[in-house]
Structure formats: C-alpha cells, structure tokens
Design a protein around this motif. Structure first.
Motif, PDB file in Angstrom:
ATOM      1  N   GLU A   1       0.329   1.304  -8.721  1.00 34.67           N
ATOM      2  CA  GLU A   1      -0.063   2.568  -9.342  1.00 34.67           C
ATOM      3  C   GLU A   1      -1.349   3.087  -8.705  1.00 34.67           C
ATOM      4  O   GLU A   1      -2.131   2.316  -8.150  1.00 34.67           O
ATOM      5  CB  GLU A   1      -0.279   2.373 -10.847  1.00 34.67           C
ATOM      6  N   ARG A   2      -1.565   4.373  -8.825  1.00 32.70           N
ATOM      7  CA  ARG A   2      -2.786   5.005  -8.312  1.00 32.70           C
ATOM      8  C   ARG A   2      -4.003   4.284  -8.901  1.00 32.70           C
ATOM      9  O   ARG A   2      -4.074   4.034 -10.093  1.00 32.70           O
ATOM     10  CB  ARG A   2      -2.809   6.480  -8.688  1.00 32.70           C
ATOM     11  N   GLY A   3      -4.934   3.914  -8.043  1.00 25.67           N
ATOM     12  CA  GLY A   3      -6.150   3.247  -8.480  1.00 25.67           C
ATOM     13  C   GLY A   3      -6.053   1.732  -8.568  1.00 25.67           C
ATOM     14  O   GLY A   3      -7.052   1.072  -8.824  1.00 25.67           O
ATOM     15  N   ASP A   4      -4.862   1.183  -8.368  1.00 28.05           N
ATOM     16  CA  ASP A   4      -4.681  -0.277  -8.409  1.00 28.05           C
ATOM     17  C   ASP A   4      -5.111  -0.924  -7.101  1.00 28.05           C
ATOM     18  O   ASP A   4      -5.237  -0.254  -6.071  1.00 28.05           O
ATOM     19  CB  ASP A   4      -3.211  -0.643  -8.651  1.00 28.05           C
ATOM     20  N   CYS A   5      -5.284  -2.224  -7.152  1.00 26.04           N
ATOM     21  CA  CYS A   5      -5.562  -3.030  -5.968  1.00 26.04           C
ATOM     22  C   CYS A   5      -4.519  -4.131  -5.907  1.00 26.04           C
ATOM     23  O   CYS A   5      -4.430  -4.965  -6.807  1.00 26.04           O
ATOM     24  CB  CYS A   5      -6.960  -3.630  -6.030  1.00 26.04           C
TER      25      CYS A   5
ATOM     26  N   THR B   1     -16.891  -0.210  -4.678  1.00 25.99           N
ATOM     27  CA  THR B   1     -17.089   1.215  -4.931  1.00 25.99           C
ATOM     28  C   THR B   1     -15.757   1.961  -4.982  1.00 25.99           C
ATOM     29  O   THR B   1     -15.565   2.851  -5.816  1.00 25.99           O
ATOM     30  CB  THR B   1     -17.982   1.830  -3.828  1.00 25.99           C
ATOM     31  N   LEU B   2     -14.833   1.596  -4.103  1.00 24.08           N
ATOM     32  CA  LEU B   2     -13.549   2.291  -4.014  1.00 24.08           C
ATOM     33  C   LEU B   2     -12.553   1.859  -5.087  1.00 24.08           C
ATOM     34  O   LEU B   2     -11.649   2.621  -5.430  1.00 24.08           O
ATOM     35  CB  LEU B   2     -12.934   2.057  -2.631  1.00 24.08           C
ATOM     36  N   ALA B   3     -12.704   0.642  -5.599  1.00 23.70           N
ATOM     37  CA  ALA B   3     -11.749   0.101  -6.578  1.00 23.70           C
ATOM     38  C   ALA B   3     -11.654   1.024  -7.789  1.00 23.70           C
ATOM     39  O   ALA B   3     -12.660   1.447  -8.349  1.00 23.70           O
ATOM     40  CB  ALA B   3     -12.172  -1.301  -6.999  1.00 23.70           C
ATOM     41  N   GLY B   4     -10.434   1.351  -8.147  1.00 28.28           N
ATOM     42  CA  GLY B   4     -10.191   2.236  -9.276  1.00 28.28           C
ATOM     43  C   GLY B   4     -10.143   3.698  -8.879  1.00 28.28           C
ATOM     44  O   GLY B   4      -9.383   4.469  -9.445  1.00 28.28           O
ATOM     45  N   ALA B   5     -10.960   4.081  -7.892  1.00 30.00           N
ATOM     46  CA  ALA B   5     -10.965   5.468  -7.423  1.00 30.00           C
ATOM     47  C   ALA B   5      -9.923   5.690  -6.336  1.00 30.00           C
ATOM     48  O   ALA B   5      -9.461   6.798  -6.131  1.00 30.00           O
ATOM     49  CB  ALA B   5     -12.355   5.839  -6.897  1.00 30.00           C
ATOM     50  N   ARG B   6      -9.582   4.634  -5.619  1.00 25.25           N
ATOM     51  CA  ARG B   6      -8.590   4.689  -4.544  1.00 25.25           C
ATOM     52  C   ARG B   6      -7.579   3.570  -4.773  1.00 25.25           C
ATOM     53  O   ARG B   6      -7.878   2.571  -5.421  1.00 25.25           O
ATOM     54  CB  ARG B   6      -9.248   4.484  -3.173  1.00 25.25           C
ATOM     55  N   THR B   7      -6.410   3.728  -4.208  1.00 20.11           N
ATOM     56  CA  THR B   7      -5.397   2.681  -4.273  1.00 20.11           C
ATOM     57  C   THR B   7      -5.594   1.781  -3.069  1.00 20.11           C
ATOM     58  O   THR B   7      -5.690   2.269  -1.943  1.00 20.11           O
ATOM     59  CB  THR B   7      -3.981   3.296  -4.267  1.00 20.11           C
ATOM     60  N   LEU B   8      -5.664   0.478  -3.308  1.00 19.39           N
ATOM     61  CA  LEU B   8      -5.919  -0.497  -2.250  1.00 19.39           C
ATOM     62  C   LEU B   8      -4.752  -1.465  -2.131  1.00 19.39           C
ATOM     63  O   LEU B   8      -4.314  -2.031  -3.131  1.00 19.39           O
ATOM     64  CB  LEU B   8      -7.189  -1.292  -2.551  1.00 19.39           C
ATOM     65  N   VAL B   9      -4.280  -1.654  -0.905  1.00 22.84           N
ATOM     66  CA  VAL B   9      -3.313  -2.704  -0.592  1.00 22.84           C
ATOM     67  C   VAL B   9      -3.928  -3.488   0.554  1.00 22.84           C
ATOM     68  O   VAL B   9      -4.140  -2.949   1.642  1.00 22.84           O
ATOM     69  CB  VAL B   9      -1.933  -2.136  -0.196  1.00 22.84           C
ATOM     70  N   VAL B  10      -4.265  -4.748   0.267  1.00 23.97           N
ATOM     71  CA  VAL B  10      -5.039  -5.545   1.210  1.00 23.97           C
ATOM     72  C   VAL B  10      -4.306  -6.842   1.521  1.00 23.97           C
ATOM     73  O   VAL B  10      -4.008  -7.625   0.622  1.00 23.97           O
ATOM     74  CB  VAL B  10      -6.440  -5.884   0.638  1.00 23.97           C
ATOM     75  N   ALA B  11      -4.020  -7.047   2.798  1.00 26.13           N
ATOM     76  CA  ALA B  11      -3.456  -8.317   3.257  1.00 26.13           C
ATOM     77  C   ALA B  11      -4.620  -9.203   3.677  1.00 26.13           C
ATOM     78  O   ALA B  11      -5.477  -8.776   4.455  1.00 26.13           O
ATOM     79  CB  ALA B  11      -2.511  -8.094   4.432  1.00 26.13           C
TER      80      ALA B  11
ATOM     81  N   ASP C   1       9.951  -6.544  -4.124  1.00 28.20           N
ATOM     82  CA  ASP C   1      10.001  -5.409  -5.031  1.00 28.20           C
ATOM     83  C   ASP C   1       8.641  -5.313  -5.714  1.00 28.20           C
ATOM     84  O   ASP C   1       8.192  -6.275  -6.344  1.00 28.20           O
ATOM     85  CB  ASP C   1      11.109  -5.616  -6.065  1.00 28.20           C
ATOM     86  N   PHE C   2       7.964  -4.183  -5.558  1.00 29.94           N
ATOM     87  CA  PHE C   2       6.664  -4.017  -6.199  1.00 29.94           C
ATOM     88  C   PHE C   2       6.351  -2.545  -6.391  1.00 29.94           C
ATOM     89  O   PHE C   2       6.872  -1.686  -5.689  1.00 29.94           O
ATOM     90  CB  PHE C   2       5.549  -4.691  -5.377  1.00 29.94           C
ATOM     91  N   ASP C   3       5.508  -2.277  -7.371  1.00 29.87           N
ATOM     92  CA  ASP C   3       4.968  -0.946  -7.638  1.00 29.87           C
ATOM     93  C   ASP C   3       3.453  -1.073  -7.660  1.00 29.87           C
ATOM     94  O   ASP C   3       2.915  -2.003  -8.262  1.00 29.87           O
ATOM     95  CB  ASP C   3       5.423  -0.413  -8.997  1.00 29.87           C
TER      96      ASP C   3
END
Length: 172
Positions: free
Chosen positions: A7-11, A148-158, A3-5
């Motif tokens: 948010e826009r701009g999160d990593c 550069t993308l952090a905060g401007a885009r949402t990142l989900v990284v495995a 279970d996770f959320d």
C-alpha cells in the motif's frame, strides 16, 4: 510463485539468498522487465519511481553535478539546481560535486546513485541493496533518509540486512 500487495506509504523488505530473485523482482516493479508468467501491477507511473539498481546508472566521465543535471533535465525537474545542491549536501558530496565520477570511491558512487534515485522526489522507491559499498557514515545518512521517507513514500527494499529496516516496516 509470489503474491503481495504494498500500500502507499508502506515499506516492504525483500530478503533471501543470492540468486533468489530479489533484483529481478525490483526490475519487474520498475517496468524494466516483463513477467514471463503472471502479472504485475504498479500504480505509480514510471516517472514517479526511483530505482536504485546494483549498477549505479551514472556516467563515469561526467562530474557529480553533470550526472544529476542530466537526470534532472530528463525528469524535467523544476529548480533542479537547488534540488541537486540539496541532495549533494545531504549525502556529503558537495565538496566533490565537480569531480568526475570515475575518481569516486565505491561509497561515493553509491551516495551519488542514491541522489540520482531521489532527485525527482519519487512516490515509489525500489532500492536494491542500498547499503552496499557505504561506510558507516554513509549508512547512517541512508538510515536517516529512509526514516524521513518512511510513511511519506512507498519503499520496496531488497537487502541482506533486514533487521536494519525493521523499524520502517508497517504491520497490517
């Protein structure tokens, strides 16, 4: 159970041993798999998701430019030639733009796959082991791109290297 959320701009950094479901989770978020139980909601439309899988999703018989042009046409990217040139330059592939991907090193293929993933300027980036196959220079390029993308885009990284991404994570 999971279970996770995000948010826009999160990593969100997803880590765990091989076989723990990291790649499956990203494929579910990308809409490539349907959950067998539970539900998943992704606010970004499919055309706003950039997905980097273990497989580079590139055509080996095409050149770097031809691959990106094909994806650019599929995504209907305006001024795609300029965007392609900028990404190839940024990821150190400009000189190899006319070479067939079949002759690329593993690191060059990963760099081109990253270009493909970023080509349509997605809102949500799903990156599965993005540093795999990259040499130190390629990893440094990716580190800079992610900063550069952090905060401007949402990142989900495995990744198996969560410490590398710690500076990008947001705390709630």
């Amino acid at each position: 159970g999971l279970d996770f959320d995000v948010e826009r701009g999160d990593c969100l950094v997803v880590t765990g041993p091989n076989g723990s479901g990291k790649s499956t989770l990203l494929a579910l978020c990308a809409g490539l798999l349907v959950p067998t139980k539970g539900e998943i909601e992704v606010a970004a439309g499919r055309n706003r998701i950039g997905y980097l899988a273990h497989e580079p999703l590139l055509y080996r018989e095409l050149t770097a430019v031809e691959n990106l042009d094909l994806y650019g046409r599929l995504y209907r990217i305006p001024e795609r030639r300029e965007r392609i040139g900028m990404l190839l330059e940024r990821f150190g592939l400009w000189k190899a733009r006319g070479e067939r991907v079949a002759f690329f090193s593993r690191g060059m293929v990963q760099r081109l796959a990253l270009c493909r993933t970023l080509l349509h300027d997605p809102d949500l980036l799903l990156l599965d082991e993005p540093f795999a196959g990259l040499d130190d220079a390629g990893a440094a390029l990716l580190d800079e791109e992610l900063r550069t993308l952090a905060g401007a885009r949402t990142l989900v990284v495995a990744t198996h290297e969560p410490a590398r991404l710690a500076p990008l994570q947001t705390n709630h």
